[in-house]
Scaffold this active site. Structure first.
Site, PDB file in Angstrom:
ATOM      1  N   GLU A  42     108.932  40.243  -1.267  1.00 53.46           N
ATOM      2  CA  GLU A  42     107.910  41.524  -1.218  1.00 53.46           C
ATOM      3  C   GLU A  42     107.925  41.414  -2.869  1.00 53.46           C
ATOM      4  O   GLU A  42     106.716  41.442  -3.543  1.00 53.46           O
ATOM      5  CB  GLU A  42     108.080  42.640  -0.537  1.00 53.46           C
ATOM      6  CG  GLU A  42     106.640  43.154  -0.650  1.00 53.46           C
ATOM      7  CD  GLU A  42     106.814  44.809  -0.381  1.00 53.46           C
ATOM      8  OE1 GLU A  42     107.926  45.218   0.308  1.00 53.46           O
ATOM      9  OE2 GLU A  42     105.950  45.645  -0.688  1.00 53.46           O
ATOM     10  N   ASP A  43     109.229  41.543  -3.562  1.00 51.58           N
ATOM     11  CA  ASP A  43     109.005  41.878  -4.859  1.00 51.58           C
ATOM     12  C   ASP A  43     109.370  41.148  -5.952  1.00 51.58           C
ATOM     13  O   ASP A  43     109.270  41.034  -7.130  1.00 51.58           O
ATOM     14  CB  ASP A  43     110.150  43.092  -5.167  1.00 51.58           C
ATOM     15  CG  ASP A  43     109.723  44.377  -4.392  1.00 51.58           C
ATOM     16  OD1 ASP A  43     108.471  44.509  -4.008  1.00 51.58           O
ATOM     17  OD2 ASP A  43     110.466  45.234  -4.303  1.00 51.58           O
TER      18      ASP A  43
END
Ligand code: MN
Length: 761
Positions: A96-97
């Site tokens: 996600e990051d």
């Protein structure tokens, strides 16, 4: 949630040491479970995560890697997961990051881990706005249960750590995260049997949302501790003596109730702290040499010792030994009267049961060799959740409704009943014979006539009691009615009945349409789209389908169509008159045609209502009969009680309004620079193929960033028909969407529709 922070003066060397320290602690905790290559795998995950997050810091300023490390620590120490769980926790934010993709995880750590990370990424809080999105997110999260329950467990650990470090968040985020936690995550932890995590989440929720009350209660708990301790030791003394004499190995604890549950009690009973009596429970944990029946006997032996000294309340004895709760919880609960006249709750269990009560689901795996029954329950629950989810549609309101039902189900205690063959069924308390029928099978449910409980005939609304043995009586002639929705308690039965009624209604609707068509033919009227709309309006139905349904059901008599014909003819005569002769009572004497012409004029002169601009000053509403959106050709109509209503000039009611009440029509134009969203509806049809709905929704939400309000798709024999309700800025926006959707493979028609946008799907 976290963000990059400029680093000022940070001791990087010290940080590196701290990271390694945390990592070593993780390995030490995990060590007893590790086999073969496990340590290597964890190491690889650790370094991958360090590398991926290397330039990131949490909002608090700490290196980001502290977070995945802490989540992994929770996963192993407090939930008891093994290597796959630890690896997934270490990598949970990587996709996600950071730049890593799910394919990278697959290549480096294999399918299983990749699937968990994928699930975690999908349910992460990307959507920030409104409860509906949260509800939809939650639904997605539960859907992943079907893949691997570890997704949920890692997510819970992630949430727990975020709650523990909530201090560094701004106030609004704190409130948002905390309320989400109490709404979704704490109940979920409870249902999975993760008791201590559930309590901690609740405690943290209170600490951040009601800081003053939280502090006040904890101060009062501290102040009253010594007198409470005296009471507890006096109360337990004779019990301990006898347990000793009986040669049992035991621990007695006086466990204070959580601040959250005390706060809850104060609120519910509307009482001050001083008047809440059950501030604690006594717990007797027994050491049992082996598992099984011997454990149970030990617990009952201890129970008998307790009741030798204190009189039990017969209504408050709960035996979760013989029938564990669905989350696997086992214990013997009793409430007894102390010498000073105060009720005290006593819980009796073995150390094995105690660990399961604290660690829940994960602890089962440790004992799984001998505890197939408990494991079976969990699996049963997961499959139940899955079933409920799969029957829900993708629409937002359904997601919220589902969430409500799911939450209700979470908090309800169960009732234990038996089939005629003696098979145990666990339903939520309050469930009826009809729920039981649907639990056995949908077919049994829809044909359920009555039931026999212990040989006695009872109605379908009979509320089940613990221990009932139920035989369902069915009939082929029987079928569900609306009333059944009031009889059932379980979401499963409710969903099945709703499905059935929907199907059933459709059949009345088609029958109704055919009947109307035949009758109108006799009356010399063709059933065109326009006539359908006139019928709908004349019979005051919300939708055309509704009208046909009422005919099919016989709620509206076919003969009434004659009345419709007379009215229609009268109106047509009137409309013609209006064009030729200016209405006498019309203040300005404008004819319908003149009016319409005037309305189409481009110039916005002083008496034109500017929609958007005049919004604050003038009371106007968008008419629900044609749902105008910015850019539509519109006019205003001055109503008697509801201010000005904006209609499209193509509105089915426009002709009537203008011809009858010309003096109440005013010009209206859109003021373009207003940032407003309008509800619009699209019919979409085409040939069905796999992935089509995905393509459609992707265009709507990802490409054009349009908010959908509802989506229904019906597929039959390879053809699909759908309706989509969404929020657009103006007609241009809608036109772009329509042309994009028309390009989707398989779609052959996209059309705007106007009526009944706000009604149920
Ligand atoms: Mn995280």
């Amino acid at each position: 949630m976290e963000q990059l922070v400029e680093t000022l003066s940070i001791d990087l060397e010290q940080e590196r040491k701290d990271i390694l320290k945390k990592y070593r602690r993780l390995l030490r905790t995990a060590k007893p479970f590790l086999k073969d290559n496990d340590a290597k795998l964890i190491k690889k995950a650790f370094y991958t995560s360090v590398e991926a997050h290397k330039d990131m810091r949490r909002r608090s300023g700490e290196p980001y890697i502290y977070h995945p490390l802490a989540v992994a620590q929770i996963v192993v120490e407090e939930i008891g997961l093994g290597t796959t769980g630890i690896v997934s926790a270490l990598l949970h934010d990587v996709v996600e990051d950071t730049d890593m993709r799910i394919e990278d995880i697959d290549r480096l750590f294999g399918k299983k881990v990749a699937k968990i990370i994928d699930g975690l990424t999908k349910i992460s809080g990307r959507f920030e706005y409104g409860t509906s999105q949260q509800a939809e997110n939650f639904r997605k999260m539960l859907l992943t249960l079907s893949d691997d329950v570890r997704v949920i467990l890692v997510k819970l650990a992630d949430r727990l750590h975020n709650m523990r470090t909530l201090d560094s968040m701004p106030r609004d985020k704190q409130l948002k995260i905390a309320s989400e936690t109490i709404f979704i995550y704490a109940p979920l932890a409870h249902r999975l049997g993760l008791y201590s995590i559930k309590s901690e989440l609740e405690e943290l929720y209170l600490k951040y949302t009601e800081p003053q009350e939280y502090r006040a209660i904890s101060r009062k708990l501290r102040e009253t501790k010594s007198s409470r301790d005296r009471f507890i030791s006096k109360f337990t003394e004779p019990i301990a003596e006898d347990l000793e004499k009986a040669g049992l190995n035991y621990i007695i604890k006086g466990r204070p109730k959580s601040i959250y549950s005390i706060w809850n009690k104060m609120r519910k009973q509307n009482k001050p702290f001083e008047e809440i009596y059950d501030l604690f429970a006594i717990r007797i944990v027994l050491e049992s040499p082996q598992e099984g029946d011997r454990e149970k006997a030990l617990c009952w032996q201890a129970y008998s010792i307790v009741t030798d000294h204190y009189k039990p309340n017969p209504d408050r004895l709960k035996d979760f030994l013989s029938t564990p709760r669905a989350n696997g919880y086992q214990s013997l609960h009793s409430t007894v009267m102390s010498k000073s006249g105060q009720w005290v709750e006593v819980q009796i269990r073995t150390s094995r049961m105690d660990e399961i009560a604290e660690k829940g689901y994960a602890a089962h795996w440790k004992y799984k060799g001998n505890d197939t029954k408990v494991r079976g329950n969990i699996e049963q629950w997961i499959s139940q959740v899955r079933e409920t989810l799969e029957t829900g549609s993708g629409d937002k309101t359904a997601a919220i409704e589902f969430l409500d039902e799911f939450r209700t189900n979470l908090f309800n205690e169960e009732v234990f009943v038996f089939t005629p063959k003696g098979e145990l069924k666990v339903l939520q308390s309050g469930a009826t014979a009809l729920d039981f029928a649907f639990d056995i099978h949908s077919e049994v449910g829809v044909h359920c006539m009555a039931a026999k409980v212990g040989g006695v005939l009872v109605p379908i609304s009979y509320v089940l009691s613990n221990g009932d043995q139920i035989e369902i009586i069915t009939s082929n002639k029987q079928k569900p009615t609306e009333d059944w929705l009031r009889v059932v308690r379980t979401s499963k039965a409710r969903a099945r009945i709703k499905d059935f009624l929907k199907e059933d209604n459709r059949h009345y609707e088609t029958d109704g349409r055919q009947m109307v068509e035949r009758k109108l033919k006799v009356l010399g009227i063709e059933l065109t789209a326009e006539v359908v709309n006139q019928l709908r309006a004349f019979f005051e139905c919300k939708t055309a389908a509704d009208f046909f349904y009422k005919i099919g059901k016989g709620y509206v008599q076919l003969d009434e169509l004659k009345r419709f014909k007379r009215d229609k003819e009268a109106k047509e005569r009137k409309a013609v008159t209006a064009v030729i002769v200016p209405p006498v009572e019309g203040a300005d004497g404008k004819s319908y045609t003149k009016l319409l012409k005037n309305l189409h004029g481009d110039r916005a002169d002083s008496d034109t209502l500017l929609i958007g601009d005049d919004m604050d000053k003038i009371d106007y509403k968008l008419a629900p009969c044609c749902n105008p959106i910015a850019g539509d050709d519109v006019f205003g109509f001055v109503t008697i009680n509801e201010g000005i209503k904006i209609h499209r000039t193509t509105c089915p009611n426009a002709a009537e309004l203008m011809s009858k009440h010309g003096n109440r029509i005013i010009k209206a134009k859109w003021e373009s620079n207003k940032d407003e969203a309008f509800l619009a509806g699209l019919y979409i049809s085409g040939t069905d193929r796999v992935g089509l709905i995905n393509d459609v929704t992707r265009i709507i939400s990802n490409e054009l960033h349009i908010n959908m309000r509802g989506l229904t798709i019906d597929t039959k024999d390879g053809v699909f028909n759908g309706d989509i309700r969404l929020y657009v800025q103006d007609t241009r926006h809608l036109d772009i969407l329509i042309s994009k959707l028309e390009q989707v493979e398989g779609v052959y028609n996209v059309q705007r529709f106007d009526t009944n946008l706000t009604g149920s799907v």
